[in-house]
Design a protein around this motif. Structure first.
Motif, PDB file in Angstrom:
ATOM      1  N   SER A 293      81.420  65.220  16.344  1.00  0.00           N
ATOM      2  CA  SER A 293      81.155  65.213  17.785  1.00  0.00           C
ATOM      3  C   SER A 293      81.630  63.990  18.511  1.00  0.00           C
ATOM      4  O   SER A 293      81.991  63.956  19.607  1.00  0.00           O
ATOM      5  N   THR A 294      81.621  62.884  17.722  1.00  0.00           N
ATOM      6  CA  THR A 294      82.038  61.568  18.528  1.00  0.00           C
ATOM      7  C   THR A 294      83.576  61.688  18.707  1.00  0.00           C
ATOM      8  O   THR A 294      84.106  61.294  19.719  1.00  0.00           O
ATOM      9  N   LEU A 295      84.231  62.133  17.739  1.00  0.00           N
ATOM     10  CA  LEU A 295      85.589  62.419  17.892  1.00  0.00           C
ATOM     11  C   LEU A 295      85.837  63.303  19.049  1.00  0.00           C
ATOM     12  O   LEU A 295      86.685  62.955  20.050  1.00  0.00           O
ATOM     13  N   ALA A 296      85.168  64.446  19.017  1.00  0.00           N
ATOM     14  CA  ALA A 296      85.538  65.522  20.434  1.00  0.00           C
ATOM     15  C   ALA A 296      85.126  64.832  21.620  1.00  0.00           C
ATOM     16  O   ALA A 296      86.073  64.693  22.596  1.00  0.00           O
ATOM     17  N   LYS A 297      84.042  63.820  21.885  1.00  0.00           N
ATOM     18  CA  LYS A 297      83.541  63.211  23.031  1.00  0.00           C
ATOM     19  C   LYS A 297      85.032  62.225  23.394  1.00  0.00           C
ATOM     20  O   LYS A 297      85.074  61.930  24.504  1.00  0.00           O
ATOM     21  N   THR A 298      85.234  61.373  22.323  1.00  0.00           N
ATOM     22  CA  THR A 298      86.124  60.462  22.597  1.00  0.00           C
ATOM     23  C   THR A 298      87.534  61.040  23.144  1.00  0.00           C
ATOM     24  O   THR A 298      88.150  60.361  24.132  1.00  0.00           O
ATOM     25  N   ILE A 299      87.903  62.063  22.672  1.00  0.00           N
ATOM     26  CA  ILE A 299      89.078  62.649  22.881  1.00  0.00           C
ATOM     27  C   ILE A 299      88.898  63.213  24.522  1.00  0.00           C
ATOM     28  O   ILE A 299      89.789  63.040  25.323  1.00  0.00           O
ATOM     29  N   PHE A 300      87.713  63.396  24.747  1.00  0.00           N
ATOM     30  CA  PHE A 300      87.625  64.107  26.045  1.00  0.00           C
ATOM     31  C   PHE A 300      87.186  62.905  27.294  1.00  0.00           C
ATOM     32  O   PHE A 300      86.777  63.420  28.392  1.00  0.00           O
ATOM     33  N   GLY A 301      87.045  61.837  26.706  1.00  0.00           N
ATOM     34  CA  GLY A 301      86.892  60.679  27.638  1.00  0.00           C
ATOM     35  C   GLY A 301      85.378  60.420  28.190  1.00  0.00           C
ATOM     36  O   GLY A 301      85.020  59.502  28.880  1.00  0.00           O
ATOM     37  N   LEU A 302      84.282  60.843  27.087  1.00  0.00           N
ATOM     38  CA  LEU A 302      82.988  60.606  27.305  1.00  0.00           C
ATOM     39  C   LEU A 302      82.821  59.233  26.504  1.00  0.00           C
ATOM     40  O   LEU A 302      81.786  58.757  26.983  1.00  0.00           O
ATOM     41  N   LEU A 303      83.645  58.720  25.626  1.00  0.00           N
ATOM     42  CA  LEU A 303      83.644  57.702  25.203  1.00  0.00           C
ATOM     43  C   LEU A 303      85.033  56.991  25.174  1.00  0.00           C
ATOM     44  O   LEU A 303      86.036  57.727  25.041  1.00  0.00           O
ATOM     45  N   THR A 304      85.191  55.620  25.610  1.00  0.00           N
ATOM     46  CA  THR A 304      86.252  55.232  25.427  1.00  0.00           C
ATOM     47  C   THR A 304      86.788  54.321  23.981  1.00  0.00           C
ATOM     48  O   THR A 304      85.746  53.676  23.624  1.00  0.00           O
ATOM     49  N   PRO A 305      87.681  54.757  23.433  1.00  0.00           N
ATOM     50  CA  PRO A 305      88.027  54.017  22.103  1.00  0.00           C
ATOM     51  C   PRO A 305      88.104  52.485  22.304  1.00  0.00           C
ATOM     52  O   PRO A 305      88.568  52.019  23.323  1.00  0.00           O
ATOM     53  N   HIS A 306      87.712  51.676  21.187  1.00  0.00           N
ATOM     54  CA  HIS A 306      87.770  50.416  21.414  1.00  0.00           C
ATOM     55  C   HIS A 306      89.436  49.926  20.902  1.00  0.00           C
ATOM     56  O   HIS A 306      89.952  48.868  21.386  1.00  0.00           O
ATOM     57  N   THR A 307      89.624  50.780  19.971  1.00  0.00           N
ATOM     58  CA  THR A 307      91.288  50.637  19.557  1.00  0.00           C
ATOM     59  C   THR A 307      91.828  52.076  19.275  1.00  0.00           C
ATOM     60  O   THR A 307      91.180  53.070  19.073  1.00  0.00           O
ATOM     61  N   GLY A 308      93.388  51.775  19.582  1.00  0.00           N
ATOM     62  CA  GLY A 308      93.922  53.170  19.376  1.00  0.00           C
ATOM     63  C   GLY A 308      94.470  53.937  20.462  1.00  0.00           C
ATOM     64  O   GLY A 308      94.277  53.585  21.742  1.00  0.00           O
ATOM     65  N   ARG A 309      95.287  54.946  20.419  1.00  0.00           N
ATOM     66  CA  ARG A 309      95.847  55.746  21.588  1.00  0.00           C
ATOM     67  C   ARG A 309      95.385  57.126  21.506  1.00  0.00           C
ATOM     68  O   ARG A 309      95.306  57.972  20.280  1.00  0.00           O
ATOM     69  N   ILE A 310      95.463  57.946  22.438  1.00  0.00           N
ATOM     70  CA  ILE A 310      95.019  59.271  22.719  1.00  0.00           C
ATOM     71  C   ILE A 310      96.129  59.844  23.536  1.00  0.00           C
ATOM     72  O   ILE A 310      95.946  59.579  24.748  1.00  0.00           O
ATOM     73  N   LEU A 311      97.108  60.621  22.905  1.00  0.00           N
ATOM     74  CA  LEU A 311      98.269  61.242  23.768  1.00  0.00           C
ATOM     75  C   LEU A 311      97.878  62.671  24.079  1.00  0.00           C
ATOM     76  O   LEU A 311      97.804  63.321  22.922  1.00  0.00           O
ATOM     77  N   PHE A 312      97.796  63.166  25.449  1.00  0.00           N
ATOM     78  CA  PHE A 312      97.723  64.407  25.649  1.00  0.00           C
ATOM     79  C   PHE A 312      98.996  64.732  26.362  1.00  0.00           C
ATOM     80  O   PHE A 312      98.991  64.310  27.347  1.00  0.00           O
TER      81      PHE A 312
END
Length: 243
Positions: free
Chosen positions: A48-67
């Protein structure tokens, strides 16, 4: 699996709820256009943390999310919705005091176009919602609420739909119905990320799957291959498979 650039590409993402305590530990994850990708793993693995991070509810400390080729790290959820991604959380996923119809309208408030044709499409897909269109969402059954939550997300015709535990707390009959709807949505071209505790059923219908463990993507492969992998079976599906 479709042979094209990913619609979603998660690269080496570390993220969590507390500073210096990352739940996701360098996750890599991708989804091709029109693909159904299951995310399974034990409780606390970070699904669920992964889902929330992808959707912008959590901001990664490191890494990229390309949509769709654009780095969306730092985007708020409403901006991500306008890019073509929708998210259906496990709980609190409908406005209980609003009617079914009002919930659907809330799903498409950002659109500058007539809503009735969009609502008609949802009612055709989910006939139960059409029957209950004037009923308050809080009075619906668990399965009906889940369908309403998906219907509200589909009002925006997203290119990617993230579903977080859609079968949670549903009876077996309702689980089958919800999974049939998920399959139908995907077959009409919407890419889906399916975060799911019902690992067997998720992998059976998925093009590909990821197994998360302790915040890392431990296994990745075609859904059926993971389903028949002895290591995955023993560790995550409840039983070892005989050779």
């Amino acid at each position: 699996m479709p042979d094209s650039a990913p619609i979603l590409d998660v690269e080496n993402v570390f993220a969590g709820y507390v500073k210096d305590l990352d739940i996701l530990q360098g996750v890599n994850f991708r989804v091709a256009p029109g693909e159904l990708v299951a995310v399974i793993g034990p409780n606390g693995a970070g699904k669920s943390t992964l889902a929330k991070t992808i959707f912008g509810l959590l901001t990664p400390h490191t890494g990229r999310i390309l949509f769709q080729g654009q780095n969306i790290v730092g985007f708020k959820s409403d901006a991500i919705v306008q890019q073509g991604m929708c998210y259906v959380p496990q709980i609190a996923n409908v406005f209980r005091s609003l009617t079914v119809e009002e919930n659907l309208e809330m799903g498409a408030f950002v659109l500058d176009q007539p809503m009735q044709p969009l609502k008609d499409e949802i009612y055709t897909r989910f006939p139960k919602l059409a029957e209950r269109r004037k009923q308050r969402a809080g009075t619906l059954s668990g399965g009906e609420r889940q369908m309403l939550a998906m219907g509200r997300a589909l009002m925006l015709k997203p290119s990617l739909l993230i579903l977080d535990e859609p079968s949670a707390a549903l009876s077996p009959i309702l689980v089958s119905s919800v999974f049939e709807q998920i399959r139908a949505i995907n077959q009409q071209g919407t890419a889906i990320v399916l975060v799911e505790q019902n690992a067997r059923k998720a992998l059976e219908m998925a093009d590909r799957g990821y197994v998360l463990e302790a915040g890392k993507d431990r296994f990745e492969g075609r859904g059926r291959d993971l389903l028949n992998d002895p290591k995955v079976g023993e560790l995550y599906l409840g039983a070892a498979r005989s050779h």
